[in-house]
Enzyme design. Structure first.
Site, PDB file in Angstrom:
ATOM      1  N   ASP A   1      -7.957 -51.478 -29.024  1.00  0.00           N
ATOM      2  CA  ASP A   1      -7.191 -51.788 -30.228  1.00  0.00           C
ATOM      3  C   ASP A   1      -8.191 -52.310 -31.249  1.00  0.00           C
ATOM      4  O   ASP A   1      -9.302 -51.793 -31.307  1.00  0.00           O
ATOM      5  CB  ASP A   1      -6.081 -52.804 -29.919  1.00  0.00           C
TER       6      ASP A   1
ATOM      7  N   HIS B   1      -9.315 -49.636 -33.160  1.00  0.00           N
ATOM      8  CA  HIS B   1      -8.390 -49.320 -34.246  1.00  0.00           C
ATOM      9  C   HIS B   1      -8.959 -49.765 -35.588  1.00  0.00           C
ATOM     10  O   HIS B   1      -8.678 -49.158 -36.618  1.00  0.00           O
ATOM     11  CB  HIS B   1      -7.034 -49.975 -34.001  1.00  0.00           C
TER      12      HIS B   1
END
Length: 548
Positions: free
Chosen positions: A292, A326
């Site tokens: 992430d 991300h």
């Protein structure tokens, strides 16, 4: 023998005279580091047994307690594979992981009791973290060894994020597959938690014991340090976390140096480091490969974060590398306590979804300001190189629908729940490969404002979008775009924009697309507007006099 953890105290001002607004690149925050006694104790002296079979939780805990009771020492995890359950740190203890050591946390979930914790800014029931510490001072984890959270035994995963052979292996390992055959869960409890609204949230009258039926869903962060002072993480590899990897909450004087975070790219909520409501932070010389966000700044979520009222501030991020994540450097979206006086420099992002990622949404509140970023190199970014968005996970109506009357724009009044992005300076950015160079989008009730972007070379598919913004400056920006059919710069309902020395591909179909009746005072200087087939187009109520 173990010189890495011997530190001397930095010279610190007795009285912190620099006010928050006076920080700049020449006057950065000063972060104190912990110091420790030279004495070292070996966990083998407390009965620990290497080999990956014996559970060494009690032996490691005994060593930490003993060192703490003697005023602090170094606890050595020597060479070897050491199986353990959760470890609780104590003040004045340096947990040193030998370069040839692996500290392996067990996949036996019964070893991780449900405790009161915090998740994405909310009070929440969580399984106890593999490593944790609360209300501590003068603590460290050092050494070149590996800490493995056994996270793949906790995390669910979708079939389309694995190869066919990986999926077959995962299903054969046990667990539960959803009825549609698309997602694997480690257990029925994990699946039940996934399908439960607000799963794990500690609401009034609830206790951790109320969540036993979904305990496997309550994945712990690998390392959680709460309300700790003078913290050092140095040289160690943290990997395979059940949820976030490193989470520091309400800490002061935190130093993260030469740390390596490794999570699979498909690890759900596999953030690298989340610094939440912390003050005086240094993250340097470290490498992140996350499932992430890579390096993330937070300060609580919605009303709880605003009540806490603790921004993340006085933070330095420099000389770091972020691989697949991300976002490379991220603020939000749980930033309701605010973020300010943050300095990011000399970092590389390779293969991240977004490079610089600042995100919030209505309801968060909080002020993000005095953010300074320079000297960032990026390559193979999936989406935007520079991204500031106040519609995170929300979708605003299109300007075409609003202008035609198909949709009536609902603009709520400004309140404490209205987030603010302002006073952000980003310079010296190189990006080789991205979907888009710059994306800035505010709210109609509270525009993003006072953003200065300068000295950039962005090789991307699309150029720049600026929506619901005020007082935005772009200077010496080279937009090398692959799609020349799109406008180089798209502007929507924004005012007081300053474009100075914008360079772009000759033959671009349209240089400026100006949209919306709120567009005004858009100034262009030192820019060869003749290289484009069309200089500017005005749509949805925008008029020619908006562009100066």
């Amino acid at each position: 023998m173990h010189m890495r953890f011997l530190w001397t105290t930095l010279i610190v001002l007795a009285v912190h005279t620099l006010s928050a607004q006076n920080y700049d690149w020449n006057h950065l925050p000063v972060i104190q580091r912990p110091i420790f006694k030279n004495d070292t104790v070996d966990i083998k002296n407390y009965g620990a047994v290497a080999g990956g079979i014996t559970l060494n939780t009690k032996a490691i805990d005994a060593a930490i307690r003993d060192c703490n009771s003697h005023g602090g020492r170094v606890v050595l995890i020597p060479a070897g594979l050491w199986l353990t359950g959760p470890i609780v740190l104590r003040s004045n203890v340096n947990l040193h992981i030998d370069r040839a050591a692996i500290l392996q946390f067990t996949d036996d979930k019964d070893q991780y009791p449900i405790v009161a914790g915090n998740w994405e800014g909310h009070p929440a029931a969580r399984c106890q973290s593999p490593i944790s510490g609360t209300d501590l001072e003068n603590i460290a984890i050092t050494g070149g060894g590996i800490i493995d959270g056994n996270g793949d035994s906790w995390r669910w995963i979708a079939k389309d994020r694995l190869t066919e052979s990986e999926w077959k292996h995962k299903v054969a390992s046990g667990g539960v597959v959803t009825e549609d055959g698309k997602t694997w869960f480690p257990s029925a409890k994990s699946l039940k938690g996934f399908r439960t609204k607000d799963a794990g949230w500690l609401k009034p009258g609830m206790t951790p014991a109320d969540f036993e039926d979904i305990r496997d869903f309550l994945r712990p962060n690998l390392l959680v340090l709460a309300n700790c002072k003078k913290v050092l993480l140095d040289g160690t590899t943290f990997q395979n976390s059940p949820a976030w990897c490193l989470h520091t909450l309400l800490c002061e004087d935190l130093t993260v140096n030469d740390v390596h975070v490794r999570n699979p790219w498909n690890a759900a909520n596999g953030d690298g480091i989340d610094v939440e409501s912390c003050r005086r932070v240094l993250i340097a010389n470290s490498t992140f490969d996350a499932g992430d966000d890579g390096i993330c700044v937070k300060s609580g979520r919605d009303e709880e974060g605003r009540k806490r009222g603790r921004p993340t501030e006085e933070m330095i991020v420099r000389n770091n590398i972020v691989y697949r994540a991300h976002g490379g450097f991220v603020i939000g979206s749980e930033m309701s306590g605010g973020a300010r006086n943050i300095f990011v420099s000399d970092c590389s992002f390779i293969g991240t979804d977004i490079g610089l990622r600042f995100k919030t949404v209505r309801g968060r509140g909080g002020i993000v300001e005095k953010i300074y970023v320079k000297n960032i190199s990026m390559r193979n970014i999936v989406h935007q190189a520079v991204f500031l968005d106040m519609y995170y996970f929300a979708k605003p109506p299109s300007i075409a629908d609003i202008y035609s009357g198909a949709v009536k724009e609902d603009i709520p009044p400004v309140s404490e729940a209205t987030p603010i992005f302002r006073n952000i300076h980003i310079s010296n950015i190189i990006c080789d490969g991205a979907e888009e160079g710059i994306f800035v989008r505010g709210l109609p009730e509270t525009n993003i404002r006072d953003i200065q972007l300068s000295d950039m070379v962005l090789k991307t598919d699309k150029g720049a979008e600026i929506i619901e913004a005020q007082n935005i400056g772009l200077k010496n920006i080279r937009l090398i775009t692959a799609d020349t059919s799109r406008p180089v710069v798209y502007v929507e309902n924004s005012s007081d924009l300053h474009f100075d020395d914008i360079q772009y591909n000759a033959g671009a179909d349209l240089l400026f697309s100006i949209n919306g009746n709120k567009c005004a005072n858009i100034h262009v200087a030192s820019t060869d507007r003749s290289k484009a087939v069309h200089d500017a187009a005005f749509n949805y109520g925008a008029t020619n006099d908006a562009l100066k």
